[in-house]
Design a protein around this motif. Structure first.
Motif, PDB file in Angstrom:
ATOM      1  N   LYS A  50      -5.569  51.222  64.125  1.00  0.00           N
ATOM      2  CA  LYS A  50      -6.800  51.453  63.385  1.00  0.00           C
ATOM      3  C   LYS A  50      -6.482  52.017  61.995  1.00  0.00           C
ATOM      4  N   LEU A  79     -15.611  53.622  57.440  1.00  0.00           N
ATOM      5  CA  LEU A  79     -16.193  53.104  58.671  1.00  0.00           C
ATOM      6  C   LEU A  79     -17.697  53.162  58.483  1.00  0.00           C
ATOM      7  N   MET A 139     -21.477  52.469  59.933  1.00  0.00           N
ATOM      8  CA  MET A 139     -22.162  52.404  61.230  1.00  0.00           C
ATOM      9  C   MET A 139     -23.637  52.099  61.051  1.00  0.00           C
ATOM     10  N   ALA A 148     -18.765  49.601  62.762  1.00  0.00           N
ATOM     11  CA  ALA A 148     -19.016  49.955  64.158  1.00  0.00           C
ATOM     12  C   ALA A 148     -20.506  49.747  64.413  1.00  0.00           C
ATOM     13  N   ALA A 159     -16.052  47.139  65.978  1.00  0.00           N
ATOM     14  CA  ALA A 159     -16.252  47.859  67.237  1.00  0.00           C
ATOM     15  C   ALA A 159     -17.732  47.842  67.566  1.00  0.00           C
ATOM     16  N   GLU A 160     -18.031  48.002  68.844  1.00  0.00           N
ATOM     17  CA  GLU A 160     -19.422  48.034  69.303  1.00  0.00           C
ATOM     18  C   GLU A 160     -19.576  49.132  70.351  1.00  0.00           C
ATOM     19  N   TYR A 161     -20.560  49.997  70.136  1.00  0.00           N
ATOM     20  CA  TYR A 161     -20.806  51.118  71.039  1.00  0.00           C
ATOM     21  C   TYR A 161     -22.301  51.205  71.345  1.00  0.00           C
ATOM     22  N   ILE A 177     -17.742  56.391  68.077  1.00  0.00           N
ATOM     23  CA  ILE A 177     -17.004  56.396  66.797  1.00  0.00           C
ATOM     24  C   ILE A 177     -15.941  57.483  66.740  1.00  0.00           C
ATOM     25  N   TRP A 187     -12.294  56.687  66.284  1.00  0.00           N
ATOM     26  CA  TRP A 187     -11.729  56.354  64.978  1.00  0.00           C
ATOM     27  C   TRP A 187     -11.098  57.562  64.276  1.00  0.00           C
TER      28      TRP A 187
END
Length: 221
Positions: A2, A171, A173, A191, A209-211, A217, A220
């Protein structure tokens, strides 16, 4: 491996704050219609800023939010008084934040934490102040500063320049698939906070990424 993230940039509406937390107040004015009006309100809000961006007829987010609420009420066969309209718009400045948000932000305090939203400053500042989350953020950036809504590349560039980092050090989001697609196209690490379990947008711009919520997160860091 990452990348090293120096700036965590968060969308506001739907990501940090629950746009449907106005539903209870809507029900007070429109019994048994609150959920339907809330859903249409958000849908038209997004449609209207997209349309205004494409038509080059920009209006700030507070204007778009007012227009979309009026439409949502009409679509559901109701009328809204001037008093009710102002109370509902004020309720949008007091949205509830999601349960995990405060804890996640506190665990990231050694990083640069930024809100980047299409919301106009006169909506975002009262919302953040009301939530008590303001001290946890380094900066709050509105797309209204350059009058270019996300997912315009110009909007993401504005946020990047204000953050003072490289694209690969961000990052980004959002709970909104269109926003993740825009940020990915621009070159941010992304994300997707997929709170509603939706499929990925068919734009060939997969999130990194998927949450289901923001807790993910922390991987990361």
């Amino acid at each position: 491996m990452k990348p090293v993230i120096k700036a965590f940039i968060f969308d506001a509406y739907g990501t940090l704050f629950d746009v449907h937390s106005v539903m209870e107040e809507l029900e007070q004015y429109f019994p048994e219609k609150g959920q339907a009006i809330s859903q249409t309100w958000r849908k038209k809000q997004v449609e209207y800023f997209f349309m205004r961006q494409i038509m080059d007829r920009y209006k700030p987010f507070d204007h778009v939010t007012r227009d979309s609420l009026i439409y949502a009420v009409k679509e559901n066969g109701q009328n809204i008084s001037a008093e009710a309209l102002e109370k509902m718009l004020n309720a949008y400045r007091k949205l509830a934040h999601y349960d995990e948000v405060s804890d996640v932000l506190k665990r990231l305090q050694d990083k640069e934490l930024i809100i980047f939203s299409n919301g106009s400053d006169n909506m975002l500042r009262p919302l953040i102040d009301y939530s008590g989350l303001g001290p946890l953020f380094t900066d709050v950036i509105s797309a209204d500063e350059i009058k270019q809504y996300k997912p315009s590349p110009a909007a993401y560039l504005h946020a990047l320049q204000k953050a003072g980092v490289k694209r690969e050090e961000v990052l980004f989001m959002s709970s909104n698939g269109w926003d993740i697609s825009g940020a990915k196209s621009f070159g941010f690490n992304t994300a997707w906070i997929n709170r509603n379990g939706l499929p990925v947008e068919e734009l060939q711009l997969e999130p990194d990424a998927e949450y289901r919520d923001l807790s993910g997160i922390l991987k990361w860091v």
